[in-house]
Enzyme design. Structure first.
Site, PDB file in Angstrom:
ATOM      1  N   HIS A 173       0.755  -1.146  -0.024  1.00  0.00           N
ATOM      2  CA  HIS A 173       0.051   0.062  -0.143  1.00  0.00           C
ATOM      3  C   HIS A 173       0.676   1.298   0.056  1.00  0.00           C
ATOM      4  O   HIS A 173       1.833   1.356   0.722  1.00  0.00           O
ATOM      5  CB  HIS A 173      -0.824  -0.116   1.235  1.00  0.00           C
ATOM      6  CG  HIS A 173      -2.121   1.204   1.027  1.00  0.00           C
ATOM      7  ND1 HIS A 173      -2.029   2.189   1.330  1.00  0.00           N
ATOM      8  CD2 HIS A 173      -3.361   0.833   0.466  1.00  0.00           C
ATOM      9  CE1 HIS A 173      -2.961   2.786   1.123  1.00  0.00           C
ATOM     10  NE2 HIS A 173      -3.847   1.982   0.697  1.00  0.00           N
ATOM     11  N   ASP A 200      -8.058  -5.291  -0.118  1.00  0.00           N
ATOM     12  CA  ASP A 200      -8.447  -6.116  -1.198  1.00  0.00           C
ATOM     13  C   ASP A 200      -8.060  -7.800  -1.221  1.00  0.00           C
ATOM     14  O   ASP A 200      -8.552  -8.360  -1.800  1.00  0.00           O
ATOM     15  CB  ASP A 200      -8.061  -5.440  -2.304  1.00  0.00           C
ATOM     16  CG  ASP A 200      -8.667  -4.190  -2.735  1.00  0.00           C
ATOM     17  OD1 ASP A 200      -9.802  -4.070  -2.307  1.00  0.00           O
ATOM     18  OD2 ASP A 200      -8.304  -3.156  -2.931  1.00  0.00           O
TER      19      ASP A 200
HETATM   20  N1  CMC Z   1       4.242  -7.395  -5.178  1.00  0.00           N
HETATM   21  C1  CMC Z   1       5.887  -7.295  -5.410  1.00  0.00           C
HETATM   22  N2  CMC Z   1       6.466  -6.324  -4.971  1.00  0.00           N
HETATM   23  C2  CMC Z   1       5.917  -5.269  -4.469  1.00  0.00           C
HETATM   24  C3  CMC Z   1       4.375  -5.161  -4.409  1.00  0.00           C
HETATM   25  C4  CMC Z   1       3.514  -6.271  -4.813  1.00  0.00           C
HETATM   26  N3  CMC Z   1       2.461  -6.260  -4.543  1.00  0.00           N
HETATM   27  N4  CMC Z   1       3.961  -3.996  -4.015  1.00  0.00           N
HETATM   28  C5  CMC Z   1       5.327  -3.114  -3.783  1.00  0.00           C
HETATM   29  N5  CMC Z   1       6.186  -3.985  -4.102  1.00  0.00           N
HETATM   30  C6  CMC Z   1       7.871  -3.605  -4.134  1.00  0.00           C
HETATM   31  C7  CMC Z   1       8.242  -2.682  -5.163  1.00  0.00           C
HETATM   32  O1  CMC Z   1       8.608  -3.373  -6.430  1.00  0.00           O
HETATM   33  C8  CMC Z   1       9.228  -1.882  -4.637  1.00  0.00           C
HETATM   34  O2  CMC Z   1      10.351  -2.670  -4.744  1.00  0.00           O
HETATM   35  P1  CMC Z   1      11.950  -1.874  -4.789  1.00  0.00           P
HETATM   36  O3  CMC Z   1      11.861  -1.140  -3.603  1.00  0.00           O
HETATM   37  O4  CMC Z   1      12.769  -2.987  -4.602  1.00  0.00           O
HETATM   38  O5  CMC Z   1      11.760  -1.304  -6.024  1.00  0.00           O
HETATM   39  C9  CMC Z   1       8.635  -1.706  -3.215  1.00  0.00           C
HETATM   40  O6  CMC Z   1       8.006  -2.979  -3.002  1.00  0.00           O
HETATM   41  C10 CMC Z   1       7.692  -0.300  -2.974  1.00  0.00           C
HETATM   42  O7  CMC Z   1       6.747  -0.252  -3.939  1.00  0.00           O
HETATM   43  P2  CMC Z   1       6.127   0.800  -5.087  1.00  0.00           P
HETATM   44  O8  CMC Z   1       5.669   0.556  -6.092  1.00  0.00           O
HETATM   45  O9  CMC Z   1       7.288   1.800  -4.773  1.00  0.00           O
HETATM   46  O10 CMC Z   1       4.984   1.351  -3.827  1.00  0.00           O
HETATM   47  P3  CMC Z   1       3.692   2.046  -4.398  1.00  0.00           P
HETATM   48  O11 CMC Z   1       3.400   2.843  -3.057  1.00  0.00           O
HETATM   49  O12 CMC Z   1       4.103   2.970  -5.548  1.00  0.00           O
HETATM   50  O13 CMC Z   1       2.537   1.359  -4.885  1.00  0.00           O
HETATM   51  C11 CMC Z   1       0.833  -0.294  -4.615  1.00  0.00           C
HETATM   52  C12 CMC Z   1       1.469   0.927  -3.911  1.00  0.00           C
HETATM   53  C13 CMC Z   1      -0.577  -0.592  -3.945  1.00  0.00           C
HETATM   54  C14 CMC Z   1       0.401   0.441  -5.812  1.00  0.00           C
HETATM   55  C15 CMC Z   1       1.609  -1.452  -4.626  1.00  0.00           C
HETATM   56  O14 CMC Z   1       1.808  -2.011  -3.559  1.00  0.00           O
HETATM   57  C16 CMC Z   1       0.839  -2.635  -5.656  1.00  0.00           C
HETATM   58  O15 CMC Z   1       0.758  -2.694  -6.908  1.00  0.00           O
HETATM   59  N6  CMC Z   1       0.290  -3.672  -4.951  1.00  0.00           N
HETATM   60  C17 CMC Z   1      -0.483  -4.516  -5.751  1.00  0.00           C
HETATM   61  C18 CMC Z   1      -1.815  -3.805  -6.171  1.00  0.00           C
HETATM   62  C19 CMC Z   1      -2.944  -3.705  -5.052  1.00  0.00           C
HETATM   63  O16 CMC Z   1      -2.990  -4.642  -3.951  1.00  0.00           O
HETATM   64  N7  CMC Z   1      -3.396  -2.542  -4.771  1.00  0.00           N
HETATM   65  C20 CMC Z   1      -4.831  -2.310  -3.777  1.00  0.00           C
HETATM   66  C21 CMC Z   1      -4.231  -1.072  -2.851  1.00  0.00           C
HETATM   67  S1  CMC Z   1      -5.231  -1.176  -1.493  1.00  0.00           S
HETATM   68  C22 CMC Z   1      -6.759  -0.677  -2.074  1.00  0.00           C
HETATM   69  C23 CMC Z   1      -6.914   0.770  -2.591  1.00  0.00           C
HETATM   70  O17 CMC Z   1      -6.346   1.729  -2.117  1.00  0.00           O
HETATM   71  O18 CMC Z   1      -7.282   0.766  -3.702  1.00  0.00           O
END
Ligand code: CMC
Length: 431
Positions: free
Chosen positions: A308, A366
């Site tokens: 998240h 989710d």
């Molecule tokens: N699986 C594998 N690696 C992950 C995941 C994941 N689900 N989420 C984040 N990471 C890794 C990412 O690759 C990065 O690694 P590194 O530091 O080595 O580059 C690190 O964790 C930080 O991630 P980020 O992409 O910079 O984080 P963000 O804040 O930009 O993204 C997110 C947040 C929710 C979009 C992401 O965690 C994600 O895509 N999760 C899966 C989709 C999901 O479940 N979304 C629902 C969110 S809750 C409901 C809502 O708010 O709508």
């Protein structure tokens, strides 16, 4: 130097700029950078708004490090335990928990706005039968502005209130009609004797030829999930609603823009994506392979339902919903669902994995909501629609707050331009 200011020193020129600090009631204060361009000559660069407060708001507070979520100051745990969805909707729209009389009046208003215009019903038939219900939602909700001219004068507080009531009330009817269209069944009219979620279940699952009984377990479970999804500060869809609304666009069009933003798999589309992912993993024996894919930077696969932007601790909503997930599945006799077992095993293995621990990637709301929806017989392509129904309360509350904020101006971000510098046009025969 004022006490409530910070000073930024430009190491390139030695110039100092003093910026006022705005105080929050909870969480970090905010540096007001509105005059920074004028005074220091710089834009602030913050893609994804990691450190940027786009507005002031008194609605929702969340602390990602502590895993706390408050609606109007009330902890989500207390609301989930003691309140119900329409009471929370009242809280969000009007600022306080309603008295018994106020709640009865509010429920009555919402109930009596739930029918959709008969002409609007024809819109559904314009969609091909296999249209995704979210596609239908974006179109039909946007079209509401063509039907309710009497509530689109956004400068009139009463118009805004009526539009808010209409959207909260009609969303389940539109959602259920989208579903009925996709399965080729007749639309079902709302039943004013039922609760908000009971009515939704009835409109989704009843057919004209037999009596349908709303299962109180399903009704209660849905009500709780809806409370958890009401609002979540300035997330992508809410920010989209605010940005659309900042131009003076009508509220129905703003909600349609929120639905569009919610649809993405990184946001509300994640609940549907979790089930597709579990389907793809298929068996506990494949978990290691998929965890390796999730950790591989060259592989686009991510563990859906994990991580998240703000929570770097357990999502408090996930804690509540996880507990409910166990209860609902047990009560419905579905706790031997292999997909549920797979989900729990995946959760266990991921939570113990160094990659996920280091990055503070916990299951989010989710991860579990899809499992409950599945147990309730709700098809996967309706999961994000469910989210949209609940989040409508947050969207309208945020939209109303924005319109009455005296500091509100059209949202107009700037950019760090990295394109070509000025160059002269070359006629086509000389290129
Ligand atoms: N699986 C594998 N690696 C992950 C995941 C994941 N689900 N989420 C984040 N990471 C890794 C990412 O690759 C990065 O690694 P590194 O530091 O080595 O580059 C690190 O964790 C930080 O991630 P980020 O992409 O910079 O984080 P963000 O804040 O930009 O993204 C997110 C947040 C929710 C979009 C992401 O965690 C994600 O895509 N999760 C899966 C989709 C999901 O479940 N979304 C629902 C969110 S809750 C409901 C809502 O708010 O709508």
């Amino acid at each position: 130097m004022g006490k409530d200011t910070i000073t930024i020193t430009d190491n390139r020129t030695g110039r100092q700029t003093e910026l006022p600090v705005r105080e929050s009631t909870l969480g970090p204060d905010a540096v007001d950078i509105g005059l920074f361009l004028k005074e220091a000559g710089y834009f602030m660069y913050d893609p994804g708004f990691l450190s940027t407060a786009s507005c002031q708001s008194a609605l929702t507070y969340l602390d990602g490090a502590e895993g706390q979520l408050f609606y109007r100051g009330y902890p989500i745990e207390q609301l989930a335990e003691q309140s119900n969805f329409t009471e929370v909707a009242h809280l969000m729209l009007y600022g306080d928990l309603p008295t018994a009389t106020q709640l009865t009046k509010f429920n009555n208003i919402i109930t009596h706005h739930s029918m959709i215009n008969e002409a609007l019903k024809g819109f559904f038939h314009g969609f091909y039968h296999d249209a995704h219900p979210m596609a239908i939602m974006v179109g039909v909700v946007g079209s509401l502005s063509a039907f309710y001219h009497d509530s689109t004068d956004i400068s009139d507080p009463r118009h805004r209130e009526i539009a808010a009531h209409r959207m909260i009330a009609k969303m389940p009817s539109i959602a259920a009609a989208s579903y009925k269209h996709s399965i080729g069944e007749p639309q079902v009219y709302p039943d004013n004797s039922l609760s908000y979620t009971g009515n939704l279940l009835n409109m989704m699952f009843s057919v004209p030829c037999e009596k349908y009984y709303v299962d109180p377990i399903a009704e209660k479970a849905l009500d709780l999930i809806f409370i958890l999804h009401v609002d979540h500060e300035q997330n992508a869809s809410t920010s989209t609603v605010r940005l659309a609304g900042s131009s003076g666009a009508n509220p129905f069009a703003c909600m349609a823009s929120g639905i569009a933003a919610l649809w993405g798999p990184a946001h509300g589309g994640a609940n549907e994506a979790v089930l597709s992912m579990l389907d793809e993993i298929g068996d506990v024996s494949n978990i290691d392979k998929y965890l390796a894919k999730a950790k591989d930077k060259n592989d686009p696969f991510r563990l859906m339902g994990f991580g998240h932007r703000v929570y770097k601790n357990y999502d408090p909503r996930a804690r509540i919903i996880r507990e409910m997930c166990h209860q609902v599945l047990a009560k419905l006799g579905k706790d031997d669902d292999p997909m549920f077992e797979l989900a729990l095993r995946l959760e266990e293995i991921a939570l113990a994995d160094e990659y996920f621990i280091q990055r503070k990637l916990y299951p989010n709301v989710d991860f579990y909501s899809g499992l409950i929806y599945r147990a309730l017989g709700i098809p996967a392509n309706m999961f994000t629609v469910m989210f949209a129904i609940a989040r409508t309360v947050g969207w309208v509350a945020q939209w109303m707050e924005m319109i009455s904020d005296e500091e509100q101006r059209i949202g107009r971000p700037r950019q760090l331009y990295v394109g070509p510098t000025q160059r002269d046009y070359v006629p086509i025969d000389q290129r």
